[in-house]
Design a protein around this motif. Structure first.
Motif, short mmCIF file in Angstrom:
data_model
loop_
_atom_site.label_atom_id
_atom_site.label_comp_id
_atom_site.label_asym_id
_atom_site.label_seq_id
_atom_site.Cartn_x
_atom_site.Cartn_y
_atom_site.Cartn_z
N GLU A 82 0.85 -1.39 -0.01
CA GLU A 82 -0.05 0.05 0.01
C GLU A 82 0.94 1.24 -0.10
N ARG A 83 1.96 1.30 0.64
CA ARG A 83 2.83 2.29 0.80
C ARG A 83 3.41 2.61 -0.79
N GLU A 85 2.12 1.68 -3.61
CA GLU A 85 1.09 2.23 -4.17
C GLU A 85 0.95 3.86 -4.04
N GLU A 86 0.97 4.20 -2.87
CA GLU A 86 1.09 5.54 -2.29
C GLU A 86 2.03 6.46 -3.20
N ARG A 87 3.05 5.84 -3.05
CA ARG A 87 4.42 6.57 -3.52
C ARG A 87 4.38 6.73 -5.19
N ILE A 89 1.74 6.84 -6.91
CA ILE A 89 0.65 7.84 -7.10
C ILE A 89 1.05 9.26 -7.12
N ALA A 90 1.95 9.36 -5.98
CA ALA A 90 2.50 10.54 -5.74
C ALA A 90 3.45 10.84 -6.61
N GLU A 104 -7.26 10.87 -8.62
CA GLU A 104 -8.23 10.98 -7.46
C GLU A 104 -9.37 10.27 -7.61
N GLN A 107 -8.50 6.61 -7.10
CA GLN A 107 -8.26 6.28 -5.93
C GLN A 107 -9.55 6.10 -5.19
N ASP A 111 -11.10 2.72 -3.50
CA ASP A 111 -11.42 2.80 -1.65
C ASP A 111 -12.90 2.18 -1.65
#
Length: 120
Positions: A82-83, A85-87, A89-90, A104, A107, A111
């Motif tokens: 999950e981290r 994936e977040e990186r 996306i960033a 967004e 995401q 969610d």
């Protein structure tokens, strides 16, 4: 039959060079997290098999058993996924700020799908 004649069971998982853990099946490239997330959402192994027909039902049961015996380690791996994936996306947002609204929405859909799976 003696216990010596029972074959040992191997867990059908392999670690890819990039660190992804996949269910070992030459016909499928299914990540461990998809099976575990489905199990945690309350899906039965048979329902997971319907969604991932390339996997063998016995392999799905084995992966769930592995998760249940190694929950702490697998949960740590899931947090890492999950981290990552977040990186990712960033990074995409930073390179393509005009795509931020699309990401967004994607995401939000992801969610919502997770919430729906948990609710059912």
């Amino acid at each position: 039959m003696t216990t010596e004649s029972f074959p040992s069971m191997t867990v059908p998982l392999r670690v890819e060079p990039g660190g992804a853990i996949r269910v070992s099946n030459p016909q499928a490239r299914v990540n461990l997290e998809f099976v575990v997330w489905s199990h945690k959402a309350g899906e039965t192994p048979e329902q997971i098999k319907e969604a991932l027909p390339a996997l063998e039902l016995a392999d799905i049961y084995a992966v769930i058993a592995y998760y249940l015996r190694n929950t702490e380690d697998v949960e740590a791996y899931l947090r890492d996924v999950e981290r990552a994936e977040e990186r990712a996306i960033a990074e995409i947002d930073a390179r393509h700020p005009d795509n931020a609204s699309i990401l967004e929405r994607l995401q939000a859909r992801r969610d919502a799908a997770k919430r729906e799976q948990r609710a059912s």
